[in-house]
Design a protein around this motif. Sequence first.
Motif, mmCIF file in Angstrom:
data_model
loop_
_atom_site.group_PDB
_atom_site.id
_atom_site.type_symbol
_atom_site.label_atom_id
_atom_site.label_comp_id
_atom_site.label_asym_id
_atom_site.label_seq_id
_atom_site.Cartn_x
_atom_site.Cartn_y
_atom_site.Cartn_z
ATOM 1 N N ASN A 135 0.831 -1.208 0.000
ATOM 2 C CA ASN A 135 0.000 0.000 0.000
ATOM 3 C C ASN A 135 0.863 1.253 0.000
ATOM 4 O O ASN A 135 0.545 2.247 -0.667
ATOM 5 C CB ASN A 135 -0.932 0.004 1.212
ATOM 6 C CG ASN A 135 -2.057 -1.007 1.080
ATOM 7 O OD1 ASN A 135 -2.708 -1.103 0.049
ATOM 8 N ND2 ASN A 135 -2.291 -1.781 2.133
ATOM 9 N N ALA A 136 1.961 1.202 0.756
ATOM 10 C CA ALA A 136 2.861 2.353 0.813
ATOM 11 C C ALA A 136 3.518 2.587 -0.551
ATOM 12 O O ALA A 136 3.713 3.739 -0.962
ATOM 13 C CB ALA A 136 3.922 2.141 1.881
ATOM 14 N N PHE A 137 3.854 1.512 -1.242
ATOM 15 C CA PHE A 137 4.471 1.648 -2.561
ATOM 16 C C PHE A 137 3.537 2.369 -3.532
ATOM 17 O O PHE A 137 3.942 3.323 -4.209
ATOM 18 C CB PHE A 137 4.824 0.260 -3.103
ATOM 19 C CG PHE A 137 5.262 0.267 -4.542
ATOM 20 C CD1 PHE A 137 6.474 0.818 -4.909
ATOM 21 C CD2 PHE A 137 4.444 -0.274 -5.522
ATOM 22 C CE1 PHE A 137 6.877 0.833 -6.236
ATOM 23 C CE2 PHE A 137 4.838 -0.265 -6.855
ATOM 24 C CZ PHE A 137 6.048 0.287 -7.217
ATOM 25 N N GLY A 143 2.058 9.890 -4.407
ATOM 26 C CA GLY A 143 2.734 11.072 -3.890
ATOM 27 C C GLY A 143 3.617 11.729 -4.935
ATOM 28 O O GLY A 143 3.672 12.957 -5.034
ATOM 29 N N LEU A 144 4.309 10.904 -5.729
ATOM 30 C CA LEU A 144 5.124 11.450 -6.813
ATOM 31 C C LEU A 144 4.270 12.216 -7.813
ATOM 32 O O LEU A 144 4.655 13.282 -8.302
ATOM 33 C CB LEU A 144 5.875 10.317 -7.519
ATOM 34 C CG LEU A 144 7.053 9.700 -6.773
ATOM 35 C CD1 LEU A 144 7.550 8.441 -7.489
ATOM 36 C CD2 LEU A 144 8.191 10.713 -6.636
ATOM 37 N N VAL A 145 3.097 11.655 -8.091
ATOM 38 C CA VAL A 145 2.167 12.337 -9.005
ATOM 39 C C VAL A 145 1.751 13.679 -8.417
ATOM 40 O O VAL A 145 1.703 14.698 -9.119
ATOM 41 C CB VAL A 145 0.931 11.458 -9.271
ATOM 42 C CG1 VAL A 145 -0.150 12.245 -10.009
ATOM 43 C CG2 VAL A 145 1.317 10.232 -10.077
ATOM 44 N N LYS A 146 1.477 13.685 -7.123
ATOM 45 C CA LYS A 146 1.037 14.930 -6.481
ATOM 46 C C LYS A 146 2.173 15.954 -6.415
ATOM 47 O O LYS A 146 1.926 17.160 -6.433
ATOM 48 C CB LYS A 146 0.504 14.627 -5.075
ATOM 49 C CG LYS A 146 -0.175 15.802 -4.406
ATOM 50 C CD LYS A 146 -0.946 15.364 -3.161
ATOM 51 C CE LYS A 146 -2.265 14.744 -3.510
ATOM 52 N NZ LYS A 146 -3.124 14.508 -2.320
ATOM 53 N N VAL A 147 3.411 15.487 -6.364
ATOM 54 C CA VAL A 147 4.546 16.404 -6.329
ATOM 55 C C VAL A 147 4.743 17.080 -7.678
ATOM 56 O O VAL A 147 4.859 18.309 -7.778
ATOM 57 C CB VAL A 147 5.837 15.663 -5.920
ATOM 58 C CG1 VAL A 147 7.053 16.557 -6.134
ATOM 59 C CG2 VAL A 147 5.767 15.241 -4.458
ATOM 60 N N ALA A 253 1.866 24.320 -3.142
ATOM 61 C CA ALA A 253 1.328 23.772 -1.892
ATOM 62 C C ALA A 253 0.896 22.322 -2.072
ATOM 63 O O ALA A 253 1.179 21.458 -1.222
ATOM 64 C CB ALA A 253 0.148 24.626 -1.417
ATOM 65 N N ILE A 254 0.213 22.027 -3.181
ATOM 66 C CA ILE A 254 -0.209 20.659 -3.455
ATOM 67 C C ILE A 254 1.009 19.754 -3.627
ATOM 68 O O ILE A 254 1.017 18.604 -3.172
ATOM 69 C CB ILE A 254 -1.091 20.618 -4.720
ATOM 70 C CG1 ILE A 254 -2.355 21.472 -4.521
ATOM 71 C CG2 ILE A 254 -1.482 19.182 -5.048
ATOM 72 C CD1 ILE A 254 -3.230 21.045 -3.390
ATOM 73 N N SER A 255 2.037 20.263 -4.282
ATOM 74 C CA SER A 255 3.258 19.472 -4.466
ATOM 75 C C SER A 255 3.900 19.115 -3.130
ATOM 76 O O SER A 255 4.398 17.996 -2.943
ATOM 77 C CB SER A 255 4.260 20.241 -5.325
ATOM 78 O OG SER A 255 3.785 20.410 -6.640
ATOM 79 N N LEU A 262 5.348 11.226 0.300
ATOM 80 C CA LEU A 262 6.529 10.421 -0.046
ATOM 81 C C LEU A 262 7.353 10.094 1.190
ATOM 82 O O LEU A 262 7.837 8.967 1.351
ATOM 83 C CB LEU A 262 7.387 11.162 -1.064
ATOM 84 C CG LEU A 262 6.843 11.271 -2.487
ATOM 85 C CD1 LEU A 262 7.777 12.118 -3.344
ATOM 86 C CD2 LEU A 262 6.672 9.890 -3.103
ATOM 87 N N VAL A 263 7.511 11.067 2.059
ATOM 88 C CA VAL A 263 8.259 10.837 3.301
ATOM 89 C C VAL A 263 7.576 9.752 4.136
ATOM 90 O O VAL A 263 8.225 8.814 4.624
ATOM 91 C CB VAL A 263 8.374 12.144 4.111
ATOM 92 C CG1 VAL A 263 8.991 11.871 5.479
ATOM 93 C CG2 VAL A 263 9.208 13.176 3.354
ATOM 94 N N ALA A 264 6.255 9.865 4.277
ATOM 95 C CA ALA A 264 5.507 8.902 5.101
ATOM 96 C C ALA A 264 5.577 7.500 4.508
ATOM 97 O O ALA A 264 5.810 6.520 5.225
ATOM 98 C CB ALA A 264 4.056 9.361 5.230
ATOM 99 N N THR A 265 5.361 7.393 3.207
ATOM 100 C CA THR A 265 5.359 6.068 2.592
ATOM 101 C C THR A 265 6.750 5.439 2.587
ATOM 102 O O THR A 265 6.873 4.215 2.694
ATOM 103 C CB THR A 265 4.827 6.160 1.147
ATOM 104 O OG1 THR A 265 5.549 7.166 0.415
ATOM 105 C CG2 THR A 265 3.347 6.540 1.147
ATOM 106 N N THR A 266 7.781 6.262 2.503
ATOM 107 C CA THR A 266 9.144 5.725 2.582
ATOM 108 C C THR A 266 9.391 5.120 3.954
ATOM 109 O O THR A 266 9.995 4.041 4.078
ATOM 110 C CB THR A 266 10.174 6.839 2.300
ATOM 111 O OG1 THR A 266 9.966 7.369 0.983
ATOM 112 C CG2 THR A 266 11.588 6.298 2.404
ATOM 113 N N ILE A 267 8.917 5.794 4.985
ATOM 114 C CA ILE A 267 9.067 5.263 6.343
ATOM 115 C C ILE A 267 8.368 3.917 6.479
ATOM 116 O O ILE A 267 8.916 2.955 7.019
ATOM 117 C CB ILE A 267 8.501 6.267 7.369
ATOM 118 C CG1 ILE A 267 9.365 7.528 7.411
ATOM 119 C CG2 ILE A 267 8.417 5.632 8.757
ATOM 120 C CD1 ILE A 267 8.794 8.646 8.260
#
Length: 411
Positions: A135-137, A143-147, A253-255, A262-267
């Motif tokens: 799920n994190a992946f 998250g990359l899309v949102k960035v 801001a959205i990015s 990304l930080v959360a999912t990496t953790i």
Amino acid sequence: MKQILKDRTLLIIGAAEMVSGIGDWITMMAVLAMLVFRGDGGVMSSSGIFLAGLLPTLFSSPVAGWLVDRVNRRTLLIGSQLLAGVVVSGLFFTTRIELIYILLAVEAVILSVVTPTRQAVIPDLVSREDLPRANAFLQQLAGLVKVFSPVIAGMVLSIMDPHTAILFDVASFFLAAIVLMFLPSLPAHGTETTHEKSKLAESPINVLQTIPQLQILFTGVFVAILTIIGFDVLSSIYTRDVLHQGEKLYGMAISLVGIGSLVATTIVMFRKTGANPWIDIVLGFSFLTIIPLALVVSYQFDNLLAAQYLLLFACLIGGIGNGLVHVQIGTIMQLVTPTHILGQVSGWLQMVMVAGQLVGLLLTPFLVPGLVNMEHFFAGMVGMMCILIIFLSIQIFRKNGLKQEIPSAEF
């Protein structure tokens, strides 16, 4: 973690979602540009954009979940992308606001099968202990899309008009469908159950009534979305009227929300031992509360630049919370829901999430600015989130409270 990256099916689904996600962001920014940033639209116009995509989904989600448990998931994913591409192409030919809303509504109905399908497929691909990482992946890809998508959308809109930019979304849907054609067959489980299980599958409400964790999950998600959606509605208006900025700051801001995710999912992906997903959800809600809290504080600033930086910092922290919440909501549901009905329960959860968004969308323009100003509204959001966090904390830490549902796992 290596097993996740070696799963070809998971990689294909993630790649397709990234492609179509970039196109979706371009369309959303293009529609906002037409109706808000480059027009004279206000809260009602901003709410209307979200409402057009949500109201139909409220009714289509249970049906979508039913289909996920009965129709080959590969067929559903490919078909949804092709049909959505055809529908979105209609936005290129119209400037009438009512037609724009109708097309967005039809697109939402078609795409309502995507999330329940993904939620139902993941447990077939990975072990239970790897569910958070899987799920994190996928959330990391989102998250990359949102960035990058808001930045890409801003660049596209800076060199062409919004209608032409929408063609990028059309192309993204067809490209995503091509990527999904490389998927193996993904048969549904609902057609393989015994008579007793099939009877249960016809009544997902029975599952919700017998699994307390799902009841708490659904309640918490509804309240959180009902509260946070106010920021989504008012953020473009706040950016324009309070910060005196436009698409550039809004996209930035959205990015940052995406970077936080990304930080959360990496953790979560590289965490060596299992953790109670409920604690992650409470922590995530706490981080999300930073966003409205920062907006309240920003009204005390005379320096607009400082207010802008505060908003960006809050979006980064809130993005971390958003990532934790999205990952662990899916994990909890997959762990406690029987496989043969997971698609339907996912559809119902999507319906509850949409219901929270709809109520918030209807309440926000009713309250702001007629009854309260934005500052007081954001303060109310902080209060609601604090109540939710306290409630969930009590459920977790009380005797026989919500426990970790997955075993510890080492790499």
